[in-house]
Motif scaffolding. Sequence first.
Motif, PDB file in Angstrom:
ATOM      1  N   PHE A 119     -10.339  -0.371   1.176  1.00 43.39           N
ATOM      2  CA  PHE A 119     -10.353   0.381   2.428  1.00 43.39           C
ATOM      3  C   PHE A 119      -9.078   1.212   2.586  1.00 43.39           C
ATOM      4  CE2 PHE A 119      -9.147   0.455   6.967  1.00 43.39           C
ATOM      5  CZ  PHE A 119     -10.202   1.185   7.484  1.00 43.39           C
ATOM      6  N   LEU A 120      -7.933   0.584   2.389  1.00 43.17           N
ATOM      7  CA  LEU A 120      -6.674   1.298   2.579  1.00 43.17           C
ATOM      8  C   LEU A 120      -6.443   2.348   1.503  1.00 43.17           C
ATOM      9  CD1 LEU A 120      -4.277  -1.553   3.745  1.00 43.17           C
ATOM     10  CD2 LEU A 120      -5.543   0.103   5.123  1.00 43.17           C
ATOM     11  N   ALA A 121      -6.848   2.060   0.274  1.00 37.37           N
ATOM     12  CA  ALA A 121      -6.712   3.054  -0.791  1.00 37.37           C
ATOM     13  C   ALA A 121      -7.525   4.305  -0.473  1.00 37.37           C
ATOM     14  CB  ALA A 121      -7.152   2.460  -2.130  1.00 37.37           C
ATOM     15  N   GLU A 122      -8.715   4.106   0.089  1.00 41.16           N
ATOM     16  CA  GLU A 122      -9.556   5.246   0.460  1.00 41.16           C
ATOM     17  C   GLU A 122      -8.913   6.039   1.595  1.00 41.16           C
ATOM     18  OE1 GLU A 122     -14.263   6.147   1.508  1.00 41.16           O
ATOM     19  OE2 GLU A 122     -13.588   4.080   1.187  1.00 41.16           O
ATOM     20  N   ILE A 123      -8.337   5.323   2.560  1.00 43.86           N
ATOM     21  CA  ILE A 123      -7.628   5.977   3.662  1.00 43.86           C
ATOM     22  C   ILE A 123      -6.457   6.803   3.131  1.00 43.86           C
ATOM     23  CG2 ILE A 123      -6.088   5.578   5.621  1.00 43.86           C
ATOM     24  CD1 ILE A 123      -8.773   5.070   6.614  1.00 43.86           C
ATOM     25  N   LEU A 124      -5.674   6.207   2.261  1.00 43.11           N
ATOM     26  CA  LEU A 124      -4.477   6.879   1.759  1.00 43.11           C
ATOM     27  C   LEU A 124      -4.824   8.130   0.960  1.00 43.11           C
ATOM     28  CD1 LEU A 124      -2.421   3.732   0.713  1.00 43.11           C
ATOM     29  CD2 LEU A 124      -1.911   5.293   2.600  1.00 43.11           C
ATOM     30  N   LYS A 125      -5.839   8.043   0.135  1.00 42.77           N
ATOM     31  CA  LYS A 125      -6.231   9.226  -0.641  1.00 42.77           C
ATOM     32  C   LYS A 125      -6.724  10.339   0.274  1.00 42.77           C
ATOM     33  CE  LYS A 125      -8.924  10.843  -4.550  1.00 42.77           C
ATOM     34  NZ  LYS A 125     -10.018  10.591  -5.510  1.00 42.77           N
ATOM     35  N   ASN A 126      -7.266   9.957   1.414  1.00 41.46           N
ATOM     36  CA  ASN A 126      -7.825  10.912   2.363  1.00 41.46           C
ATOM     37  C   ASN A 126      -6.765  11.535   3.266  1.00 41.46           C
ATOM     38  OD1 ASN A 126      -9.695  12.350   3.821  1.00 41.46           O
ATOM     39  ND2 ASN A 126     -10.680  10.595   4.762  1.00 41.46           N
ATOM     40  N   THR A 127      -5.622  10.877   3.414  1.00 39.97           N
ATOM     41  CA  THR A 127      -4.641  11.322   4.405  1.00 39.97           C
ATOM     42  C   THR A 127      -3.327  11.835   3.821  1.00 39.97           C
ATOM     43  OG1 THR A 127      -3.826   9.045   4.665  1.00 39.97           O
ATOM     44  CG2 THR A 127      -5.539   9.779   6.188  1.00 39.97           C
ATOM     45  N   ILE A 128      -2.903  11.318   2.679  1.00 39.87           N
ATOM     46  CA  ILE A 128      -1.612  11.730   2.109  1.00 39.87           C
ATOM     47  C   ILE A 128      -1.843  12.813   1.070  1.00 39.87           C
ATOM     48  CG2 ILE A 128       0.388  10.975   0.775  1.00 39.87           C
ATOM     49  CD1 ILE A 128       0.104   8.245   2.062  1.00 39.87           C
ATOM     50  N   GLN A 129      -1.298  13.987   1.345  1.00 39.46           N
ATOM     51  CA  GLN A 129      -1.519  15.133   0.464  1.00 39.46           C
ATOM     52  C   GLN A 129      -0.222  15.748  -0.051  1.00 39.46           C
ATOM     53  OE1 GLN A 129      -4.622  15.821  -0.376  1.00 39.46           O
ATOM     54  NE2 GLN A 129      -5.497  14.369   1.090  1.00 39.46           N
ATOM     55  N   GLU A 130       0.912  15.299   0.454  1.00 40.06           N
ATOM     56  CA  GLU A 130       2.171  15.972   0.137  1.00 40.06           C
ATOM     57  C   GLU A 130       2.605  15.762  -1.304  1.00 40.06           C
ATOM     58  OE1 GLU A 130       5.631  14.180   2.229  1.00 40.06           O
ATOM     59  OE2 GLU A 130       4.120  12.851   3.092  1.00 40.06           O
ATOM     60  N   GLU A 131       2.926  16.850  -1.964  1.00 36.66           N
ATOM     61  CA  GLU A 131       3.384  16.809  -3.352  1.00 36.66           C
ATOM     62  C   GLU A 131       4.894  16.979  -3.405  1.00 36.66           C
ATOM     63  OE1 GLU A 131       1.173  19.471  -5.811  1.00 36.66           O
ATOM     64  OE2 GLU A 131      -0.771  18.741  -5.132  1.00 36.66           O
ATOM     65  N   GLU A 132       5.574  16.115  -2.681  1.00 39.47           N
ATOM     66  CA  GLU A 132       7.028  16.100  -2.688  1.00 39.47           C
ATOM     67  C   GLU A 132       7.486  14.693  -2.360  1.00 39.47           C
ATOM     68  OE1 GLU A 132       7.769  17.662   1.867  1.00 39.47           O
ATOM     69  OE2 GLU A 132       7.801  19.102   0.230  1.00 39.47           O
ATOM     70  N   SER A 133       8.713  14.401  -2.703  1.00 43.95           N
ATOM     71  CA  SER A 133       9.231  13.056  -2.503  1.00 43.95           C
ATOM     72  C   SER A 133       9.294  12.692  -1.020  1.00 43.95           C
ATOM     73  CB  SER A 133      10.636  12.956  -3.112  1.00 43.95           C
ATOM     74  OG  SER A 133      11.190  11.678  -2.885  1.00 43.95           O
ATOM     75  N   ASN A 134       8.857  11.472  -0.713  1.00 51.51           N
ATOM     76  CA  ASN A 134       8.982  10.918   0.633  1.00 51.51           C
ATOM     77  C   ASN A 134       9.344   9.445   0.444  1.00 51.51           C
ATOM     78  OD1 ASN A 134       8.658   9.825   3.214  1.00 51.51           O
ATOM     79  ND2 ASN A 134       7.048  11.295   3.751  1.00 51.51           N
ATOM     80  N   GLU A 135      10.629   9.190   0.308  1.00 53.66           N
ATOM     81  CA  GLU A 135      11.100   7.858  -0.039  1.00 53.66           C
ATOM     82  C   GLU A 135      10.747   6.823   1.024  1.00 53.66           C
ATOM     83  OE1 GLU A 135      15.270   5.555  -1.271  1.00 53.66           O
ATOM     84  OE2 GLU A 135      15.216   7.741  -0.989  1.00 53.66           O
ATOM     85  N   HIS A 136      10.836   7.213   2.292  1.00 54.12           N
ATOM     86  CA  HIS A 136      10.561   6.256   3.372  1.00 54.12           C
ATOM     87  C   HIS A 136       9.086   5.841   3.373  1.00 54.12           C
ATOM     88  CE1 HIS A 136      14.561   6.509   4.973  1.00 54.12           C
ATOM     89  NE2 HIS A 136      14.477   7.826   5.117  1.00 54.12           N
ATOM     90  N   LEU A 137       8.196   6.805   3.173  1.00 54.02           N
ATOM     91  CA  LEU A 137       6.772   6.494   3.097  1.00 54.02           C
ATOM     92  C   LEU A 137       6.494   5.616   1.888  1.00 54.02           C
ATOM     93  CD1 LEU A 137       3.784   6.719   3.788  1.00 54.02           C
ATOM     94  CD2 LEU A 137       3.765   8.995   2.730  1.00 54.02           C
ATOM     95  N   PHE A 138       7.084   5.946   0.760  1.00 54.49           N
ATOM     96  CA  PHE A 138       6.855   5.153  -0.455  1.00 54.49           C
ATOM     97  C   PHE A 138       7.309   3.710  -0.246  1.00 54.49           C
ATOM     98  CE2 PHE A 138       7.479   3.479  -4.655  1.00 54.49           C
ATOM     99  CZ  PHE A 138       6.442   4.030  -5.387  1.00 54.49           C
ATOM    100  N   GLN A 139       8.471   3.527   0.340  1.00 58.81           N
ATOM    101  CA  GLN A 139       8.981   2.178   0.571  1.00 58.81           C
ATOM    102  C   GLN A 139       8.106   1.411   1.561  1.00 58.81           C
ATOM    103  OE1 GLN A 139      13.040   2.961   1.738  1.00 58.81           O
ATOM    104  NE2 GLN A 139      13.776   2.996  -0.378  1.00 58.81           N
ATOM    105  N   PHE A 140       7.586   2.111   2.558  1.00 56.09           N
ATOM    106  CA  PHE A 140       6.669   1.469   3.506  1.00 56.09           C
ATOM    107  C   PHE A 140       5.419   0.969   2.789  1.00 56.09           C
ATOM    108  CE2 PHE A 140       2.752   2.303   6.006  1.00 56.09           C
ATOM    109  CZ  PHE A 140       2.840   1.228   6.883  1.00 56.09           C
ATOM    110  N   LEU A 141       4.840   1.791   1.930  1.00 56.26           N
ATOM    111  CA  LEU A 141       3.642   1.383   1.198  1.00 56.26           C
ATOM    112  C   LEU A 141       3.946   0.202   0.281  1.00 56.26           C
ATOM    113  CD1 LEU A 141       2.175   4.884   0.222  1.00 56.26           C
ATOM    114  CD2 LEU A 141       1.528   3.436   2.151  1.00 56.26           C
ATOM    115  N   GLU A 142       5.018   0.293  -0.474  1.00 58.79           N
ATOM    116  CA  GLU A 142       5.395  -0.798  -1.387  1.00 58.79           C
ATOM    117  C   GLU A 142       5.548  -2.119  -0.640  1.00 58.79           C
ATOM    118  OE1 GLU A 142       7.930   0.401  -5.338  1.00 58.79           O
ATOM    119  OE2 GLU A 142       9.003   0.198  -3.451  1.00 58.79           O
ATOM    120  N   SER A 143       6.357  -2.116   0.410  1.00 56.05           N
ATOM    121  CA  SER A 143       6.651  -3.358   1.113  1.00 56.05           C
ATOM    122  C   SER A 143       5.425  -3.903   1.845  1.00 56.05           C
ATOM    123  CB  SER A 143       7.802  -3.143   2.097  1.00 56.05           C
ATOM    124  OG  SER A 143       7.471  -2.164   3.072  1.00 56.05           O
ATOM    125  N   SER A 144       4.572  -3.018   2.365  1.00 59.48           N
ATOM    126  CA  SER A 144       3.370  -3.460   3.076  1.00 59.48           C
ATOM    127  C   SER A 144       2.425  -4.194   2.137  1.00 59.48           C
ATOM    128  CB  SER A 144       2.653  -2.262   3.704  1.00 59.48           C
ATOM    129  OG  SER A 144       3.454  -1.638   4.682  1.00 59.48           O
TER     130      SER A 144
END
Length: 239
Positions: free
Chosen positions: A97-122
């Motif tokens: 479910f979450l993988a489908e959400i993420l593919k549908n909502t995150i489109q940015e092709e640039e570094s976003n360290e805070h978002l990446f860390q949020f996903l990893e830790s979650s």
Amino acid sequence: MITTTRAIVFSSIKYGEADLIATCFTLTDGLKTYLLRGILKSKKGKLKTSYFQPLMQLEIVANHKNKGTLESIREAKVSYPYDSLHTQILKSSIVLFLAEILKNTIQEEESNEHLFQFLESSFQWLDTNETEPNFHILFLLKLTQFLGCYPDPSNAHFQYFNKAEGVFQESDPIDYCETGAHVKNFKRFFGINFDSLNDLKLTKSERSRVLNLVLDYYHLHLQGFKKPKSLLVLNQLFN
């Protein structure tokens, strides 16, 4: 450009007889899509099909040409081996479910360290804790902080939630306002972390109504957003 980076797999689909197309969110370059040639038939290569399950956390050596075409991966290894995320049926349904959400909502092709860390830790929290049926709702609410549409809870004492504006208000002047028990339950998700979820008890009906409210909110604020196909499976398992 050869890049070594951590990456989180959003999806992978079969392409031809032996190839995969994998979409990953990378720490260094944001969203990237890779063509993995021959991976479905290779038994001795440096890339394994099992690495590209949804939400796998990897370290990859990739060739990023940054020309809008499919990129390539030279090497990959698991950076965080999950214990339960892909083996427990309830957790694996949340993953899809979450993988489908993420593919549908995150489109940015640039570094976003805070978002990446949020996903990893979650996802690491989900892996190491008991299955929490409200995890995905809190995750979706927290994700809106990185998508630029986090609701304003400053007037959460008001009974109406304006989905279009993302605010709570006293009256219902437009069609996008909702009130009721599901709005009260929605308010309970503000200001808490994943460790607090065990104290947040909802019935299956209450949970479903809050989740639908959040998904309606996504639909209003994120262009092209569609309810995930995996939602039906998720609801059936938790019900």
